[in-house]
Write an enzyme that holds these catalytic residues in place. Sequence first.
Site, short mmCIF file in Angstrom:
data_model
loop_
_atom_site.label_atom_id
_atom_site.label_comp_id
_atom_site.label_asym_id
_atom_site.label_seq_id
_atom_site.Cartn_x
_atom_site.Cartn_y
_atom_site.Cartn_z
N ASP A 249 0.84 -1.19 0.00
CA ASP A 249 0.00 0.00 0.00
C ASP A 249 0.88 1.25 0.00
O ASP A 249 1.82 1.36 0.81
CB ASP A 249 -0.90 0.00 1.24
CG ASP A 249 -1.90 1.15 1.23
OD1 ASP A 249 -2.97 1.00 0.62
OD2 ASP A 249 -1.58 2.20 1.81
N GLU A 293 -4.92 2.33 -3.97
CA GLU A 293 -3.46 2.32 -4.02
C GLU A 293 -2.89 1.05 -3.41
O GLU A 293 -1.70 0.99 -3.09
CB GLU A 293 -2.91 3.55 -3.28
CG GLU A 293 -3.15 3.59 -1.79
CD GLU A 293 -4.46 4.23 -1.39
OE1 GLU A 293 -4.57 4.68 -0.24
OE2 GLU A 293 -5.38 4.31 -2.23
#
Length: 378
Positions: A249, A293
Site C-alpha cells: 500500500d 493504491e
Amino acid sequence: MTTAQAYFLTVALINLILAFSGTRVSDPEGKQKSIRFFIVAFFVNFISWFLYVFDINVPLQILSVTLSAAFIWGLVVFSFKRCELALPLIPLLAVFFVNCSFLAYFISVGELTSVFHVSAFFVPIALSIVGYLFINIKKNRNPSDVILAYACFCMAIIVVSRTLLLELAPEVFSRTVVSSQIIWPAFSVISGVFSLLSYTEEAQLKLKKESNTDQLTKLANRRNLDVTLGNEWARACRHDRSLTLVMLDLDYFKSYNDQYGHQRGDKCLQEVAHVIKGAAQRAEDFAARYGGEEFLLILPDTDADTGRYLAEQVCSLVASLKIPHEQSPLNYVSISAGVAVLDRNVYKDVEGLLRAADTALYQAKRAGRNRVHLALNE
C-alpha cells in the site's frame, strides 16, 4: 446454363460472399486496416471465376488468370499487413508482373500445359510466404492463424504435386481432373473463413484480457485476482505446498492526490505498478491491483524469507523512483508491505490468509511506513 457454368458461378459466389463477409469485420487493434486487402483479394477472385460463366475468349482468359494471380498475391499483401510488417512493394509487384506476363503469353499461344506449370511455380511461393508469416511472424497467433497457415502449406504441396503428376503420369492426371475441381473452392472457403475467424478470436482474446486487467496500471484486476488466488490456495492445500501473499500500500497517497492532483496520482500508480510487476519474475508469480493504491503479489512455492526479501526489494525500488511527495517523511513516495505465508493449521480459508497479510501491512504502517512486516502464524 451448363453444369460447368453452374460450377463456375457457384465458386464465384463463394468468393463474393467471403468478400462481403469481410466488410462486417474490423481489425481489433485498428492497425493497417488489413481487412481491406482481404476484401479486395476475394473480390478479384470472384470476378476471375465469374468470367467463365460466359463464353470466354482469349482476352477474357488472360484477364481471368491475371485476376487469379492477383488473388494469390493479394493474400500475400494481406498477410504482410495482418502481421504488421512493412510491405516489400517493389519486389512483390515485380514478381506479380512476371507471373502475369508468363500466364498471358502461354494463353495467347495456346500452351495450356505451360500455364499450369507457371501457376505451379508461382502459387506455392506465394502460399508458402502466407503460411510462414502466419505461423512464425504474426504476434498473438491464434488457432485460426495456424489452420490458415497449414492450409496454405497443404495447398502449395497439392499444386506442385498436380503439375508433377501431369508430367509423370498424364493418364492418372486426366482421371483425377473432375475430383480435383473441388480443390480451389475448398481452399477459398478454408482460407476465407479462417482469416475472418482470426479477427474474431483476436477480438475475444482482447476482450478477455481487458476484462481481467486493470486499465490504469495494466496489472490484473480484482476479479482476476480473486479467481487466481482461489486457484492457488486450492493447489497449495491439495499438494501441501507453500503460498505467500504480499500486500502493498502506498504511503500517504491520499495526501499525494490532494496536493498534486489525480492525474499525477494516476501516473504515480502506473510507475509503482511497473515496479511491482517486475517483482513477479517467475511465470507463476502474480501481480494485481487490489483496490485504490493497494496491490497484491501472489507467490506460489515461496517461503517467508523469500517473500519478505521480494517485498523489501519493492519498497526499496519504489523509494528509488524518487517521486516527490512533500508530505511524506522521506519527501518521496514510498510503499509499505505485509507478508503472510500459508499455514493450514492457522488459516482455514483464503480470506484468513488475506486478512493476515492486511494486518501485517497495517502493522508496517504503524511502525513508520516504508517497511515490511511479516505476519506471525498465531
